[in-house]
Design an enzyme around this catalytic site. Structure first.
Site, short mmCIF file in Angstrom:
data_model
loop_
_atom_site.label_atom_id
_atom_site.label_comp_id
_atom_site.label_asym_id
_atom_site.label_seq_id
_atom_site.Cartn_x
_atom_site.Cartn_y
_atom_site.Cartn_z
N ASP A 1 0.86 -1.17 0.00
CA ASP A 1 0.00 0.00 0.00
C ASP A 1 0.90 1.23 0.00
OD1 ASP A 1 -2.10 1.69 0.22
OD2 ASP A 1 -2.71 1.08 2.23
N ASP B 1 -3.17 2.57 -5.81
CA ASP B 1 -2.02 2.60 -4.90
C ASP B 1 -1.87 1.37 -4.02
OD1 ASP B 1 -4.29 3.19 -3.50
OD2 ASP B 1 -3.32 4.60 -2.16
N GLU B 2 -2.64 0.33 -4.26
CA GLU B 2 -2.42 -0.87 -3.46
C GLU B 2 -2.70 -2.13 -4.26
OE1 GLU B 2 -5.26 -1.52 -0.26
OE2 GLU B 2 -6.49 0.12 -1.00
#
Lengths: 372, 417
Positions: free
Chosen positions: B41, B134-135
């Site tokens: 993350d 973003d993860e």
């Protein structure tokens, strides 16, 4: 009300009526059929507020009267009765039930008062004419596949029936389009149709109308106003509201300068398109047509599932052309051709293509290509 | 206990500093080199990207999100110190941290950066399941021989490469299933690396609140609380059958999660279900012209993302939030998949025209679902709208100009409303 009627006669009338009734209804009485008995006829009337159908059938009426019962239920009962049975309908206003008797079967159905049944307001028809069922059948059968189902362009949800200037004078014309294909079908203008306002006949009405058109020789009385259209045989009267909207100017959509001419046996063509399209699981199965010197190669390339190719001998003498179409649209227009070869007129891979049967311009189809 | 230096990747047995480089950033866990399911993350992703691109913001609190009435989408750690949190209304965030620099999100740009991170992950394994820009989950099972290093080392290298090559930091959770990996990545943010082994799973979950489970939002939480379930211990007391009866299909899943079990695989092909974008207005509005301008900009945002992923969608959805927070949605199925802003906008604007309610509204959203591959998009023209093909062509040309000269090199007049 009390009457007796042959099962077969009643079944036909009730079948026609119940198909107009919407299955999901918020207004209870719209699920019902209005039965009216008078003299020596019984009439069955059903409506969805946009379409009204009245079916008259001969019956032995003992006591005149009227009531309404569930159209679907009455249809189911009559359908399940043995062939050749005589059906007796008796309305008991005290209990509010309609008794249906045939042989040893007795049914008692809940009724709703006839006064509550909505009757479509009558309309001043501006044009009245008579047309053979066969002519109307051709007009609607060959155009209805192109009716749009898109709700946002509601004015395309029907067949535009109007008077137009055809290549050989004034004609009665039906046009339908969904923006991807278009059908334009002409018929000789019946007496009395001049001055008829152009109307958009809704999809459902077209479907119901079809049932009146089985008998080639029958004459259909057509009445048209700005807001309504009526088709009638001696037994059945179908009245429908028309779509309140403006049908787009389709004339500019129909290409006039397409010169590249392909002639192909429509049935062979349709079968080949159907075969190659099998390998595609995509939403719009794109078929590529490659044309070169009397040779047509149909191909489909679906990266996820496979590829297919088929070659057909055709009549084509213009420069090489590669153009793609939705397979379903090609199949639909090819299936409209029943007597002669299909003639396709192309311009370029990005322009609308025209299709007709031989040199007959009374039925032309336009289809938009796809990038392939 | 096996240990690893996060800076020089040296492996050793015990100690509080790396024997090789003396770094204190070490990882030690009995199962460190046996676990292979990870969740990565990025730390304050949007804000970090903005800070990276504008070094003058380095020491300032940065909030990425809508203007006055919007919500915080991401904020940097300086802003978090002041109490700003993501999803917090902007006015509240600015009250807590008035000196913050507020930046409007640049969706397409973040997507491009996300692609670079993705490329780094792909060097490790094809088993990547992105959850958002973003993860992502990574399944590194069986990669040790190829890379000649266990997953923990690969992940440390990934974080280091992200910092050195992209200037972004991330946190990793390493465990034996997705649920725990996701929980672990959140334990030690930012620049974190947490490990939950098989042996310490039960001890870890003891007393932890069930809202920790990804997907248990406010609604499910209320439902669980009503049944007296607040923590994993409460959950453990429930019979498997009862849970199923009470909560349906998720009941069984809860029973497993309570025991730290999660049998879902890392699925790289989890198909995207929809692409959407929405805006909360500075002030509630019923101005149709203004709404139309928003519909255009949102359509552009959605199709920018669709184009970036080479995806298209068939169903167009328009979403409006009334001032009392209730939702109004309308959707329409197109004839073929689209990825062009022009077609999405036209369909969404037509849906807007069917909305008879005058408003005012506080939020508007446009979405594209029923996702198909991009190659199926916009293949046919419209007989009744011959200009459509030209507009699509113009849009593609404008896209190429933007790709070359930047996002604002060319915009539609419509976007200025």
């Amino acid at each position: 009300m009390k009457l007796s009627i042959e099962r077969a006669v009643l079944l036909k009338a009730v079948a026609q009526a119940q198909s107009v009734v919407e299955r999901r209804n918020t207004i209870p009485i719209l699920a019902n059929v209005l039965i009216e008995a008078d003299g020596s006829t019984v009439s069955l009337r059903a409506t969805d507020l946009d379409i009204e159908v009245i079916d008259k059938a001969p019956a032995m009426v003992e006591r005149a009267g009227a009531t309404t019962v569930s159209a679907v239920m009455l249809h189911e009962i009559v359908r399940k009765l043995p062939d050749g049975a005589l059906v007796q309908l008796t309305d008991d206003s005290a209990s509010g039930r309609l008794t249906v008797e045939a042989g040893r079967s007795t049914f008692s159905l809940a009724t709703l008062p006839r006064e509550d049944f909505p009757v479509m307001a009558s309309s001043e028809y501006t044009a009245n004419f008579s047309a053979p069922a066969g002519v109307l059948r051709r007009l609607f059968d060959k155009s209805k596949f192109a009716i749009s189902t898109e709700e946002t362009r509601y004015y395309l949800n029907g067949v535009y029936m109007h008077v137009a200037n055809g290549e050989d004078g004034t004609v009665l014309r039906c046009v339908a389009t969904d923006g991807h294909r278009l059908a334009r079908i002409d018929a000789a203008l019946p007496d009395g149709a001049q001055g008829m306002p152009g109307v958009i006949v809704p999809r459902k009405t077209v479907g119901e109308l079809r049932k009146l058109l089985e008998d080639d020789e029958a004459k259909i009385a057509v009445s048209v106003s700005e807001t309504k259209v009526r088709f009638a045989t001696p037994a059945i009267t179908l009245t429908s509201k028309v779509i309140d909207g403006t049908f787009p100017d389709y004339t500019r959509v129909i290409p006039t300068g397409n010169t590249k001419r392909l002639e192909v046996d429509a049935a062979e063509f349709a079968k080949a398109v159907d075969r190659v399209a099998t390998v595609s699981s995509e939403r719009s199965r794109a078929v590529k047509m490659q044309l070169d010197e009397d040779r047509l190669v149909l191909s489909v390339n679906a990266p996820d599932s496979g590829a297919a190719e088929e070659e057909l001998a055709v009549a084509y003498g213009d420069e090489r052309l590669e153009i793609g179409f939705n397979a379903k649209y090609l199949l639909e227009i090819a299936s409209q051709v029943d007597r002669e070869n299909a003639v396709f007129l192309f311009n370029s891979a990005g322009d609308p293509t025209l299709m007709r049967e031989g040199n007959d311009t009374s039925a032309v189809y336009v289809v938009m290509p796809m990038r392939v | 206990m096996p240990a690893l230096c996060r800076d020089c990747f040296h492996r050793f047995e015990t100690g509080s500093r790396c024997p090789a480089c003396r770094s204190p950033r070490i990882l030690a866990h009995p199962e460190l080199f046996e676990l292979s399911i990870a969740h990565m993350d990025c730390d304050a992703f949007y804000a970090s990207v903005e800070k990276r691109d504008r070094p003058e913001l380095r020491d300032k609190p940065v909030i990425v999100g809508g203007a006055k009435r919007g919500v915080v989408s991401t904020c940097c750690y300086l802003a978090r110190i002041k109490g700003v949190r993501s999803a917090m209304p902007m006015f509240q965030a600015l009250k807590l941290c008035p000196e913050a620099v507020v930046i409007k999100p640049r969706g397409g740009h973040y997507a491009a950066v996300s692609k670079e991170i993705r490329a780094l992950m792909e060097a490790l394994t094809p088993q990547i399941e992105p959850l958002s820009l973003d993860e992502a989950f990574l399944d590194l099972t069986g990669t040790a021989r190829l890379h000649k290093a266990p997953p923990a080392v690969l992940l440390c290298r990934l974080l280091k490469r992200m910092e050195e090559e992209l200037g972004l930091t991330g946190s990793v959770g390493l465990s034996h299933n997705k649920f725990l990996a996701k929980v672990a990545s959140d334990l030690d943010k930012p620049r974190g690396f947490s490990v939950i082994g098989r042996a310490d799973t039960t001890a870890f979950l003891r007393g932890k609140p069930v809202r920790m489970i990804w997907g248990v939002g406010a609604a499910s939480q209320a439902m669980l609380e009503q049944a007296g379930i607040r923590t994993f211990d409460d959950l453990l007391r429930w019979d498997r059958k009862d849970l199923g009866q009470k909560f349906g299909s998720i009941g069984d899943r809860l029973w497993h999660l309570a025991r730290g079990e999660d049998h879902r695989r890392v699925n790289p092909h989890e198909p995207m279900k929809s692409i959407s974008a929405e805006t909360t207005f500075d002030e509630d509005t019923s101005d149709r012209d203004l709404l139309d301008g928003h519909i255009w900009r949102l359509s552009e945002r959605v199709t920018d993302r669709a184009k970036a992923k080479d995806l298209a969608g068939v169903t167009v959805t328009l979403k409006l939030r009334r001032t009392n927070f209730t939702l109004l949605t309308r959707s329409h199925k197109l004839h073929e998949p689209t990825q062009t802003a022009d077609r999405l906008y036209r369909a969404a604007a037509e849906l807007m025209a069917t909305v008879k309610e005058p408003g005012p509204f506080r939020l508007i959203g446009v979405g594209l679902s029923d996702i198909r591959p991009g190659r199926e998009a916009d293949l046919s023209g419209d007989l009744l709208d011959p200009e459509a093909v030209r507009r699509v062509g113009a849009e593609r040309a404008a896209d190429r100009i933007r790709a070359k000269f930047g996002k604002d090199a060319i915009v539609k007049g419509r976007a200025l409303r």
